[in-house]
Design a protein around this motif. Structure first.
Motif, short mmCIF file in Angstrom:
data_model
loop_
_atom_site.label_atom_id
_atom_site.label_comp_id
_atom_site.label_asym_id
_atom_site.label_seq_id
_atom_site.Cartn_x
_atom_site.Cartn_y
_atom_site.Cartn_z
N HIS A 1 0.71 -1.36 0.05
CA HIS A 1 0.08 0.05 0.02
C HIS A 1 0.80 1.56 0.12
CE1 HIS A 1 -3.59 -2.55 0.50
NE2 HIS A 1 -2.73 -2.96 1.50
N LYS B 1 -3.59 -14.88 11.61
CA LYS B 1 -4.72 -14.31 12.48
C LYS B 1 -4.83 -14.57 14.01
CE LYS B 1 -9.90 -13.95 12.39
NZ LYS B 1 -9.80 -13.21 13.70
N ASN C 1 -1.99 -7.39 -3.74
CA ASN C 1 -3.09 -7.21 -2.86
C ASN C 1 -4.16 -8.01 -3.24
OD1 ASN C 1 -1.67 -5.25 -1.26
ND2 ASN C 1 -2.38 -3.60 -2.29
N ALA C 2 -4.45 -8.10 -4.40
CA ALA C 2 -5.37 -9.06 -4.99
C ALA C 2 -5.19 -10.46 -4.57
CB ALA C 2 -5.78 -8.91 -6.45
N ARG C 3 -3.94 -11.01 -4.79
CA ARG C 3 -3.76 -12.28 -4.44
C ARG C 3 -3.72 -12.61 -3.02
NH1 ARG C 3 -0.57 -16.26 -7.57
NH2 ARG C 3 -0.85 -17.91 -6.48
N SER C 4 -3.23 -11.48 -2.13
CA SER C 4 -3.39 -11.79 -0.88
C SER C 4 -4.69 -11.76 -0.29
CB SER C 4 -2.56 -10.66 -0.14
OG SER C 4 -1.29 -10.60 -0.24
N GLU C 5 -5.44 -11.23 -0.96
CA GLU C 5 -7.14 -11.38 -0.60
C GLU C 5 -7.70 -12.76 -0.99
OE1 GLU C 5 -11.25 -9.03 -1.23
OE2 GLU C 5 -9.48 -7.73 -1.70
N LYS C 6 -7.05 -13.01 -2.20
CA LYS C 6 -7.50 -14.45 -2.84
C LYS C 6 -6.96 -15.51 -1.85
CE LYS C 6 -7.55 -17.17 -6.97
NZ LYS C 6 -6.10 -17.79 -7.24
N GLU C 7 -6.05 -15.42 -1.39
CA GLU C 7 -5.28 -16.50 -0.54
C GLU C 7 -5.49 -16.41 0.96
OE1 GLU C 7 -3.48 -18.89 -1.82
OE2 GLU C 7 -2.86 -18.02 -3.94
N GLY C 8 -6.41 -15.49 1.36
CA GLY C 8 -6.83 -15.34 2.52
C GLY C 8 -5.82 -14.90 3.74
N SER C 9 -4.77 -14.09 3.22
CA SER C 9 -3.74 -13.68 4.18
C SER C 9 -4.20 -12.83 5.14
CB SER C 9 -2.79 -12.88 3.37
OG SER C 9 -1.77 -12.18 4.14
N HIS C 10 -3.80 -13.19 6.24
CA HIS C 10 -4.12 -12.15 7.66
C HIS C 10 -2.75 -11.66 8.02
CE1 HIS C 10 -8.36 -13.02 8.20
NE2 HIS C 10 -8.02 -14.28 7.96
#
Length: 184
Positions: free
Chosen positions: A20, A60, A89-98
């Protein structure tokens, strides 16, 4: 080559941007527990730990307890695991990154300072900036999700032992995964 870091020694300082655009330095997290996770989403070993929810679950669990968990991407542009910030960022969201942040190290400077060899390669750093664990995420060096059932989660175990005031029973282990895709 240069000597890498060691358990019981000061973790190498660094400043890196996240996906970011915010800068993160290790020094700013003095007084907190920090986990560094070397990341390459396209590595089959990393896929095992994300598709199963193993790494996101640990992220998490520990960030909920005030640990700063930063994933570091030392893949060079044009190599496996390198993405521009928005794609990452899109990939981290898809992979469920916390993860608290995904840090971009395309020149590999920080990866080399830590002697990060594989994805994942894990480091647990205490509030005084001392490395307390370094090595594999667990003790089953395979890309097979089935092996998670019997694996000892070594980074998680180290954090658990440390947070209860104990000492780390396994402070180092052999990291396993794909080689970090450094710039030549």
């Amino acid at each position: 080559g240069q000597e890498g870091p060691a358990v019981g020694q000061q973790a190498p300082g660094f400043t890196l941007p996240d996906t970011h655009g915010a800068e993160h330095s290790l020094a700013q997290y003095r007084g907190q527990w920090v986990v560094l996770e070397w990341l390459n989403y396209d590595c089959p070993y990393v896929k095992k730990h994300y598709s199963s929810g193993n790494i996101p679950g640990q992220q998490k669990k520990w960030t909920d307890q005030g640990v700063t968990w930063m994933a570091v991407v030392s893949s060079a542009p044009g190599t496996q695991g390198y993405f521009e910030a928005d794609a990452m960022n899109a990939r981290s969201e898809k992979e469920g990154s916390h993860a608290s942040a995904v840090l971009l190290d395309p020149e590999g400077t920080v990866g080399r300072a830590y002697d990060a060899r594989t994805t994942p390669h894990m480091y647990v750093i205490d509030p005084d900036g001392i490395i307390r664990y370094m090595g594999g995420i667990d003790d089953k060096a395979t890309a097979d999700v089935e092996d998670l059932k019997t694996a000892i989660q070594l980074a998680d175990q180290a954090l658990t032992e440390l947070s209860s005031g104990g000492t780390v029973s396994v402070p180092t282990s052999r990291p396993y995964g794909c080689s970090v895709k450094y710039a030549n």
